[in-house]
Each structure stands twice: as structure tokens, then as C-alpha cells.
Design a protein around this motif. Structure first.
Motif, PDB file in Angstrom:
ATOM      1  N   ASP A 237       0.836  -1.192   0.000  1.00  0.00           N
ATOM      2  CA  ASP A 237       0.000   0.000   0.000  1.00  0.00           C
ATOM      3  C   ASP A 237       0.872   1.243   0.000  1.00  0.00           C
ATOM      4  N   LEU A 238       0.605   2.132  -0.978  1.00  0.00           N
ATOM      5  CA  LEU A 238       1.462   3.280  -1.244  1.00  0.00           C
ATOM      6  C   LEU A 238       0.618   4.489  -1.617  1.00  0.00           C
ATOM      7  N   VAL A 239       1.253   5.654  -1.684  1.00  0.00           N
ATOM      8  CA  VAL A 239       0.636   6.835  -2.282  1.00  0.00           C
ATOM      9  C   VAL A 239       1.630   7.448  -3.264  1.00  0.00           C
ATOM     10  N   ALA A 240       1.096   7.952  -4.370  1.00  0.00           N
ATOM     11  CA  ALA A 240       1.895   8.665  -5.359  1.00  0.00           C
ATOM     12  C   ALA A 240       1.572  10.142  -5.272  1.00  0.00           C
ATOM     13  N   PHE A 241       2.609  10.982  -5.416  1.00  0.00           N
ATOM     14  CA  PHE A 241       2.388  12.430  -5.403  1.00  0.00           C
ATOM     15  C   PHE A 241       3.451  13.105  -6.259  1.00  0.00           C
ATOM     16  N   ARG A 242       3.126  14.278  -6.752  1.00  0.00           N
ATOM     17  CA  ARG A 242       4.069  15.088  -7.520  1.00  0.00           C
ATOM     18  C   ARG A 242       4.371  16.342  -6.702  1.00  0.00           C
ATOM     19  N   ASP A 243       5.643  16.584  -6.411  1.00  0.00           N
ATOM     20  CA  ASP A 243       5.985  17.696  -5.525  1.00  0.00           C
ATOM     21  C   ASP A 243       6.017  19.021  -6.265  1.00  0.00           C
ATOM     22  N   SER A 244       6.366  20.068  -5.557  1.00  0.00           N
ATOM     23  CA  SER A 244       6.329  21.422  -6.120  1.00  0.00           C
ATOM     24  C   SER A 244       7.285  21.593  -7.282  1.00  0.00           C
ATOM     25  N   SER A 245       8.337  20.787  -7.329  1.00  0.00           N
ATOM     26  CA  SER A 245       9.319  20.861  -8.411  1.00  0.00           C
ATOM     27  C   SER A 245       8.990  19.928  -9.565  1.00  0.00           C
ATOM     28  N   GLY A 246       7.878  19.194  -9.476  1.00  0.00           N
ATOM     29  CA  GLY A 246       7.463  18.307 -10.550  1.00  0.00           C
ATOM     30  C   GLY A 246       7.958  16.883 -10.432  1.00  0.00           C
ATOM     31  N   ARG A 247       8.703  16.565  -9.370  1.00  0.00           N
ATOM     32  CA  ARG A 247       9.183  15.199  -9.171  1.00  0.00           C
ATOM     33  C   ARG A 247       8.062  14.332  -8.599  1.00  0.00           C
ATOM     34  N   VAL A 248       8.023  13.062  -9.012  1.00  0.00           N
ATOM     35  CA  VAL A 248       6.977  12.147  -8.542  1.00  0.00           C
ATOM     36  C   VAL A 248       7.568  11.222  -7.488  1.00  0.00           C
ATOM     37  N   GLY A 249       6.859  11.099  -6.368  1.00  0.00           N
ATOM     38  CA  GLY A 249       7.235  10.174  -5.313  1.00  0.00           C
ATOM     39  C   GLY A 249       6.221   9.059  -5.187  1.00  0.00           C
ATOM     40  N   LEU A 250       6.680   7.898  -4.749  1.00  0.00           N
ATOM     41  CA  LEU A 250       5.814   6.759  -4.459  1.00  0.00           C
ATOM     42  C   LEU A 250       6.247   6.222  -3.105  1.00  0.00           C
ATOM     43  N   VAL A 251       5.448   6.496  -2.066  1.00  0.00           N
ATOM     44  CA  VAL A 251       5.866   6.228  -0.693  1.00  0.00           C
ATOM     45  C   VAL A 251       4.790   5.444   0.055  1.00  0.00           C
ATOM     46  N   ASP A 252       5.166   4.949   1.224  1.00  0.00           N
ATOM     47  CA  ASP A 252       4.243   4.190   2.069  1.00  0.00           C
ATOM     48  C   ASP A 252       2.982   4.997   2.343  1.00  0.00           C
ATOM     49  N   HIS A 253       1.841   4.302   2.408  1.00  0.00           N
ATOM     50  CA  HIS A 253       0.562   4.985   2.594  1.00  0.00           C
ATOM     51  C   HIS A 253       0.331   5.420   4.037  1.00  0.00           C
ATOM     52  N   ALA A 254       1.178   4.949   4.979  1.00  0.00           N
ATOM     53  CA  ALA A 254       0.994   5.276   6.396  1.00  0.00           C
ATOM     54  C   ALA A 254       2.196   6.039   6.913  1.00  0.00           C
ATOM     55  N   CYS A 255       1.953   7.114   7.629  1.00  0.00           N
ATOM     56  CA  CYS A 255       3.035   7.884   8.246  1.00  0.00           C
ATOM     57  C   CYS A 255       3.744   6.994   9.273  1.00  0.00           C
ATOM     58  N   PRO A 256       5.075   6.958   9.286  1.00  0.00           N
ATOM     59  CA  PRO A 256       5.794   6.085  10.221  1.00  0.00           C
ATOM     60  C   PRO A 256       5.756   6.572  11.667  1.00  0.00           C
ATOM     61  N   HIS A 257       5.149   7.748  11.898  1.00  0.00           N
ATOM     62  CA  HIS A 257       5.025   8.254  13.268  1.00  0.00           C
ATOM     63  C   HIS A 257       4.001   7.433  14.030  1.00  0.00           C
ATOM     64  N   ARG A 258       2.723   7.607  13.650  1.00  0.00           N
ATOM     65  CA  ARG A 258       1.668   6.841  14.318  1.00  0.00           C
ATOM     66  C   ARG A 258       0.604   6.337  13.352  1.00  0.00           C
ATOM     67  N   GLY A 259       1.028   6.150  12.098  1.00  0.00           N
ATOM     68  CA  GLY A 259       0.180   5.443  11.142  1.00  0.00           C
ATOM     69  C   GLY A 259      -0.953   6.232  10.539  1.00  0.00           C
ATOM     70  N   ALA A 260      -0.893   7.545  10.543  1.00  0.00           N
ATOM     71  CA  ALA A 260      -1.953   8.335   9.904  1.00  0.00           C
ATOM     72  C   ALA A 260      -1.901   8.140   8.382  1.00  0.00           C
ATOM     73  N   PRO A 261      -3.053   8.237   7.700  1.00  0.00           N
ATOM     74  CA  PRO A 261      -3.086   8.008   6.248  1.00  0.00           C
ATOM     75  C   PRO A 261      -2.378   9.128   5.487  1.00  0.00           C
ATOM     76  N   MET A 262      -1.399   8.760   4.684  1.00  0.00           N
ATOM     77  CA  MET A 262      -0.681   9.760   3.894  1.00  0.00           C
ATOM     78  C   MET A 262      -1.490  10.237   2.690  1.00  0.00           C
ATOM     79  N   VAL A 263      -2.595   9.575   2.378  1.00  0.00           N
ATOM     80  CA  VAL A 263      -3.442  10.070   1.300  1.00  0.00           C
ATOM     81  C   VAL A 263      -4.099  11.390   1.697  1.00  0.00           C
ATOM     82  N   PHE A 264      -4.182  11.660   3.023  1.00  0.00           N
ATOM     83  CA  PHE A 264      -4.717  12.945   3.502  1.00  0.00           C
ATOM     84  C   PHE A 264      -3.628  14.010   3.661  1.00  0.00           C
ATOM     85  N   ALA A 265      -2.377  13.652   3.389  1.00  0.00           N
ATOM     86  CA  ALA A 265      -1.269  14.567   3.639  1.00  0.00           C
ATOM     87  C   ALA A 265      -1.354  15.803   2.752  1.00  0.00           C
ATOM     88  N   ARG A 266      -0.776  16.883   3.246  1.00  0.00           N
ATOM     89  CA  ARG A 266      -0.686  18.129   2.478  1.00  0.00           C
ATOM     90  C   ARG A 266       0.527  18.018   1.541  1.00  0.00           C
TER      91      ARG A 266
END
Length: 439
Positions: A51-80
Motif C-alpha cells: 500500500d502506497l501513495v503517489a504524489f508530484r511535488d512542487s518541483s514536478g518530481r513524482v514520489g511513491l511512498v508508504d501509505h501510512a506515516c511512520p510516526h503513528r500510522g496516519a493516512p498519507m493520502v490525507f497529507a498536504r
């Protein structure tokens, strides 16, 4: 028929599985580049059971990272998605496309925790409108992207559709290398209709021949046209999940699929149709997008989707034709018009591939001569898995992108002719080269 053990080997793709390890040697297409907008909503992804999330940052680079924050497991699909990173909305931990934590607003400014913290991240490359991920063991030395012709020709030469299918990846893939079903499943009850005029419909019992090569398997179906001529269609299986389909004479095009495993029971079906030397036919592109007379074509139309919440992987690409509503089967249509009673080409295929179970028990199969290509493909996959497990031997195509430069072909040849010799030059893809023959 497969043993239960071999079936399990082929269908299980999660981390630590034999097939999953093989799949991770290859670059995996997973979204259109336009699906992931700069500083836009993260897109939920699942690949090979991860389970992952894909995002494109402000510089146009695309990331594919874990769907859960490693802090306490919050959904990264809600991330800013802001300022070149993905910021968890729970406590503000911010990660760049390489997975490195850059900020921890709620921690002391001098905390060493930030530098130590990384989220799982996979490298992503973008080529001709598609995003590709590499989930292999040595990301710093990832192989080149595969030289698949459809993703190398200009974007205007290609039509692409993506959909989620409710079955294991191998069931879906096997449907496309099965050349025996086409004129039967997709035909009409009456003798009218384009499909009933296909050359395949003139001989419903072709003979099959397979040739294994470094990229995969050529699967030829030979049909009799008359005493002097035979019609040969050569489908291609390419490691680990690619299929290529031969062209037809009317509006000739090359097409195929990546049957990307989402998990053991769902497949991301990426279909491509392209012309090797000219922009794709606008009329055909329009039919793909809109359907034809209320029915689906080989591509999923824009109206065929049933969007899901953003927390669901690939939320834009779930189909309204599914096992839950019997793929909108209609018995009256089956009696009067269409052999299958199902609303269009890809729906007919999906219903047969997925309708019984997400993972079919292949110990119950009874294969015939028309399944020669399927049996050979399974053997190639099992041999590749075993060589990787026992000897660490990687398939040649995992490290040599040129092994993917092949085409499927449809040839009319003299009766008894050598299709490999006659079709060999046309099965080699060369950028900028036309078909080289009349499909």
C-alpha cells in the motif's frame, strides 16, 4: 492443469513470495502521468500487495511512498502536498520523494530523529505520459526502462486506458494469450456484425505452435482459409506481465496490456493501442472513450467507471461492470444478438476471467490443444521463478530492455508455411518503421 502448489506460486505476489520477487526485478507501469498533479491530491496506489501513495511535488518530481506515516500510522493520502514534500496532517512530519523526513514541527529543533527517519519510497520514472515504479532490491542500480514500443512512440500515436479487474493477474493475462476464444465469445448470434467476418471466425479450431525466446513466448494460431492459404496470428507474452495482440486489416493497430498485480485478487489492466508511424486514428480513439452504441470496446470507456473514495487504491479506475452485478449480463441479448449477452469486448473477457472467483482453482481445469500457449507461458514463469530462487538467475529481459522490442503479427501465408521465417522480420519492432506487411 496445475498442482495447487504451482498455482500458489504463480498467483501470490506480495513481499517475500517467489512470484513477487520475480516481479520486483522489472519496472512496473502504474498510472498516467496526468493522474498525479503538482502539489495535488496524493493518489492511493497498491502494487504487488504493498500500500502506497503517489504524489508530484512542487518541483514536478513524482514520489511513491508508504501509505501510512511512520510516526503513528496516519493516512498519507490525507497529507498536504506542499513545498516539495508530503506533510502528514496529524503532526506535520514532512517527507520528500526519496522518503527522507525533512521536518518534524512537534519535535525539538535539534532532534536527531528527523535525519534518521525515512518512509518506504520507490523510484519513479516518467516516459511519454506514463509513470513507472521500480520496487526491486537494489534501487540505486535499477535496470533501464523496458523498450516497449507503445511507450516509445510519440504520445499522439497511442490510446491508453486503465481499469481495475477483480481477479488475479494471471487469470487476466491468460485471457489475452488465448487466441481461440475471440470469435466465439465476442461473436454475434446472427451472421452479421464485424466480428463474425473476422478471419478467425472462418476456422474455430486453429492449431497452436509456441516459440520461447529471451523476452517471453510467441504463441501462433494457424487457421485454414482455403487449400492454398492459412491465416496465422502470433500473440506475444513478455515477462513478467505483458501481452501483445496482432493487428486487424481494418484500421490496423498494435495493442496489448500490462496486467499489473495490485494484490493477489485484483489486477490493474493498462491497455494500449498504437500505430507505429502515425497519430492514432481519431475516430477509433473517440470510440474507445465513448463506447459504441452503448457497448464497451476493447478499452474501458470514460462512462464505465464507478469512482471510489480517495482511500481506495486507484480510486478513479473501478468499473461499474463487476462480479457484484453480473457484469450487467442480459439473457435476452444472448438469445437474440450477442453470443455472450455481455455489454462489449473487454467486459466479456473480464466476466470470463473473473466471474467465478478472484483466484480460480486451476487443479480443476481440463486443458485442450487450444490452451498450448497458456500451458507454455505457465512453464516459462515457473522456470523463471525456480531459477531465481535456486540460483539467483535473473531473466535476461530484466536487465536488457531491448528484449521487449517485439510485435504481434497477423499474416496470411501459404498453407504449411513457416510462420517464424515468414513473419520474423515483422515481429521485430523498430521505432519509426511501419508494419512492413498488409495485416
Amino acid at each position: 492443469m496445475l498442482t495447487h502448489e504451482d498455482n500458489e506460486t504463480l498467483v501470490r505476489v506480495g513481499p517475500g513470495t517467489a512470484m513477487g520477487r520475480l516481479m520486483r526485478l522489472y519496472w512496473i507501469p502504474f498510472l498516467r502521468a496526468s493522474d498525479v498533479e503538482r502539489d495535488g491530491q496524493p493518489h492511493r496506489v497498491r502494487l504487488l500487495g504493498e500500500d502506497l501513495v503517489a504524489f508530484r511535488d512542487s518541483s514536478g518530481r513524482v514520489g511513491l511512498v508508504d501509505h501510512a506515516c511512520p510516526h503513528r500510522g496516519a493516512p498519507m493520502v490525507f497529507a498536504r502536498n506542499e513545498d516539495d514534500g508530503l506533510r502528514c496532517v496529524y503532526h506535520g512530519w514532512k517527507f520528500s520523494v526519496d522518503g527522507q523526513c525533512r521536518e518534524m514541527p512537534a519535535e525539538p529543533a535539534n532532534s536527531p530523529m528527523c535525519a534518521r527517519m525515512k518512509i518506504t519510497a520507490y523510484p519513479v520514472r516518467e516516459r511519454n505520459g506514463m509513470l513507472w515504479a521500480y520496487m526491486g532490491p537494489d534501487a540505486e542500480h535499477a535496470p533501464p526502462l523496458p523498450d516497449l514500443e507503445w511507450n516509445l512512440v510519440p504520445e499522439e500515436n497511442v490510446a491508453i486506458s486503465i481499469r481495475v479487474q477483480e481477479c488475479n493477474w494471471l487469470q487476466a493475462l491468460e485471457g489475452e494469450i488465448d487466441s481461440a476464444h475471440a470469435a466465439i465469445l465476442h461473436g454475434r448470434v446472427a451472421k452479421d456484425g464485424v466480428i463474425n467476418t473476422w478471419k478467425q471466425a472462418q476456422d474455430l479450431a486453429p492449431t497452436f505452435e509456441c516459440v520461447v525466446h529471451e523476452g517471453g513466448v510467441r504463441i501462433a494460431s494457424r487457421r485454414t482459409l482455403d487449400a492454398e492459404r492459412q491465416y496465422v496470428r502470433v500473440n506475444q507474452f513478455l515477462m513478467p506481465f505483458w501481452t501483445l495482440v496482432p493487428p486487424f486489416s481494418t484500421y490496423p493497430e498494435l495493442s496489448g496490456h500490462a496486467w499489473v498485480p495490485i494484490d493477489d485478487e485484483h489486477t490493474l489492466c493498462i491497455m494500449f493501442s498504437y500505430h507505429p508511424t502515425q497519430p492514432f486514428y481519431e475516430k477509433t480513439r473517440k470510440v474507445f472513450k465513448e463506447g459504441h452504441n452503448g457497448r464497451e470496446t476493447g478499452h474501458a470507456s470514460d462512462a464505465s467507471f464507478e469512482p471510489r473514495p480517495v482511500t481506495v487504491p486507484f480510486p478513479k479506475y473501478w468499473s461499474r461492470y463487476n462480479r457484484g452485478n453480473a457484469y450487467q449480463f442480459r439473457h435476452d441479448l444472448q438469445v437474440k444478438t450477442y453470443n455472450s449477452g455481455l455489454p462489449g469486448l473487454w467486459v466479456q473477457d473480464a466476466a470470463c476471467q473473473s466471474g467465478v472467483a478472484a483466484i480460480y482453482d486451476r487443479t480443476k481445469e481440463h486443458l485442450g490443444t487450444s490452451d498450448t500457449g497458456i500451458a507454455r507461458t505457465r512453464r516459462v514463469l515457473l522456470d523463471s521463478v525456480r531459477k531465481l530462487q535456486a540460483e539467483g538467475q535473473r531473466p535476461a529481459s530484466a536487465d536488457h530492455p531491448d528484449r521487449f522490442m517485439v510485435r504481434a503479427v497477423s499474416l496470411t501465408i501459404p498453407a504449411g508455411g513457416d510462420w517464424m521465417a515468414l513473419g520474423g522480420p515483422f515481429m521485430q519492432a523498430r521505432l519509426g518503421a511501419d508494419f512492413g506487411y498488409q495485416p
